[in-house]
Design an enzyme around this catalytic site. Structure first.
Site, PDB file in Angstrom:
ATOM      1  N   CYS A 276       1.004  -1.019   0.226  1.00 46.40           N
ATOM      2  CA  CYS A 276      -0.184  -0.207  -0.528  1.00 46.40           C
ATOM      3  C   CYS A 276       0.642   1.051   0.213  1.00 46.40           C
ATOM      4  CB  CYS A 276      -1.074  -0.210   1.587  1.00 46.40           C
ATOM      5  SG  CYS A 276      -2.158  -0.992   0.549  1.00 46.40           S
ATOM      6  N   ILE A 277       2.113   1.550   1.464  1.00 44.26           N
ATOM      7  CA  ILE A 277       2.377   2.864   1.182  1.00 44.26           C
ATOM      8  C   ILE A 277       3.734   3.117   0.125  1.00 44.26           C
ATOM      9  CG2 ILE A 277       2.959   4.643   2.929  1.00 44.26           C
ATOM     10  CD1 ILE A 277       1.907   3.193   5.246  1.00 44.26           C
TER      11      ILE A 277
END
Length: 445
Positions: A276-277
């Protein structure tokens, strides 16, 4: 016609007569398939990886969030089966896409998995199906790519079939929330699609949060991850500034978080990991170029977080020089923790892989220990590390290294024993101070 088809599908969903197909049985797809099966639907899982089929047929889960017992229960109840044969999509009333959305080498979105999956669905598309995308992507993907590919069959969204988007919110290793208890944002291409999305996901999760469009739902997921990326970059930058001033950023954060309003603690580290990040924010920076708008915060956060592995290795080299009188190029380093976060086996985008590479680029030798990762599997970006094995964490082994670099603070590790055996410790997670093991040979980085 559209009302009749949507009403028929809605009734099948409400009575659990609908069969669900989940494409991509990884960290998102397999837990979702289990949640949907537990809610009473028959579920077929699809994946192109034959090794996953071997494991699932043996009732063996390869995902921490799904136990072997939970998997076996759904298989034995006849609610879950898995296959590599996508012909079975024709029998599914609801089809959920949970495939990877990585970046290219130039940090552009790689939607090849989404596109290929959409084409596979199109080959078996029939009237009366709901197709939902869960893969994180930029606003417009569901309507401009998935829907367009499906409508290439001659069938029309909102009339013959229905399209929606619901962003995944999995958090590997989280003991407090799981798929069924995390609120689910849902959207659809038109009111009928939204009603079907609410009914289907509402049957499998405790709370659904409808939004006005697929693009809005896609933006929700990006916003969640950009928020984390920017705030982690902020504390990573503060770490470097405060270190130059002789101030401990961890002590600052602990004191700041006592404020009961207006502050939320984020913590520095050796870099970002997971899907995700490190990846998702760049989907928005890419899309924003279409509108000739800059995304300065997002890009700056990416630069800061991407620079952390080199910063950490720089601190390692400095500590070896000052405290041991030894160059990094002549040193053996044990990287403690290969997974990107503690207490999981997930190494996707793990900064530990980059730490090992940088240490060895500078002439040092790096080994690793991780109680959850016995051997480094094949990865797209770190192919040279494939096959390396976790070393035993014995006192003799630890004392044989010039430094131990703590990259991931797994709770099962005996840090007291490491503190006794290691000549030098570089701690990127503040674990030794947190456990009351601070000592002169422990350096925060």
């Amino acid at each position: 016609m559209a009302t009749s088809i949507s009403d028929t599908l809605l009734q099948k969903i409400e009575t659990r007569a609908a069969r669900a197909g989940v494409i991509g049985l990884g960290y998102v797809g397999l837990p979702l398939a289990m949640a949907v099966a537990r809610s009473g639907f028959a579920v077929t899982g699809f994946d192109i990886d034959p090794s996953k089929m071997v494991a699932l047929d043996a009732r063996r889960s390869y995902i921490d969030a799904v136990s072997d017992a939970a998997l076996a229960a759904e298989i034995d109840a006849g609610r879950f089966e898995a296959t590599t044969d996508f012909v079975g999509l024709a029998a599914c009333d609801v089809i959920i896409i949970c495939v990877p959305t990585p970046l290219t080498k130039h940090r552009d979105p790689d939607l090849s998995f989404v596109e290929a999956t959409s084409r596979s669905i199109a080959r078996h598309l029939r009237p009366g199906q709901l197709v939902a995308l869960e893969s994180t992507t930029y606003p417009g993907t569901t309507d401009d790519i998935v829907k367009v590919i499906l409508e290439g069959t001659g069938l029309k969204s909102g009339a013959d079939f229905f399209v929606g988007f619901s962003p995944e919110r999995e958090d590997p290793g989280n003991q407090h929330y799981h798929t069924a208890t995390i609120p689910k944002v849902v959207a659809g291409d038109g009111p009928e699609a939204l009603a079907l999305m609410k009914a289907f996901y509402g049957a499998a999760v405790s709370t659904v949060v409808p939004v006005s469009s697929n693009a809005t739902a896609e933006a929700v997921k990006l916003t969640e991850n950009i928020f984390r990326s920017v705030n982690i970059a902020l504390v990573n930058e503060l770490k470097t500034v405060y270190a130059a001033m002789g101030i401990d950023v961890w002590e600052v954060i602990e004191a700041a978080k006592t404020k009961p309003f207006g502050y939320m603690p984020f913590y520095p580290g050796p870099g970002l990991g997971g899907h995700c990040i490190p990846i998702d924010p760049f989907y928005l920076t890419w899309k924003s170029r279409e509108y000739e708008l800059p995304t300065r915060f997002i890009e700056l956060a990416g630069e800061i977080n991407s620079a952390m592995p080199r910063y950490v290795v720089g601190k390692l080299a400095e500590a070896l020089d000052i405290r041991a009188g030894k160059a990094l190029s002549r040193s053996r380093v044990l990287v403690l923790g290969l997974a990107y976060k503690k207490n999981v086996a997930d190494i996707r985008e793990s900064p530990s892989l980059r730490l090992i590479e940088i240490i060895e680029e500078r002439g040092g030798r790096a080994d690793y220990h991780d109680p959850f990762v016995a051997e480094i599997p094949p990865t797209r970006e770190h192919q040279a590390l494939k096959g390396r094995k976790s070393v035993a964490l014995t006192p003799d082994a630890v004392s044989g290294y010039d430094a131990v670099l703590v990259a991931t603070d797994h709770e099962s590790v005996d840090y007291a024993a490491i503190a006794k055996s290691a000549a030098l410790i570089i701690d990127t997670r503040n674990v030794f101070n947190r456990l009351g093991l601070s000592a002169d040979h422990v350096v925060k980085a």
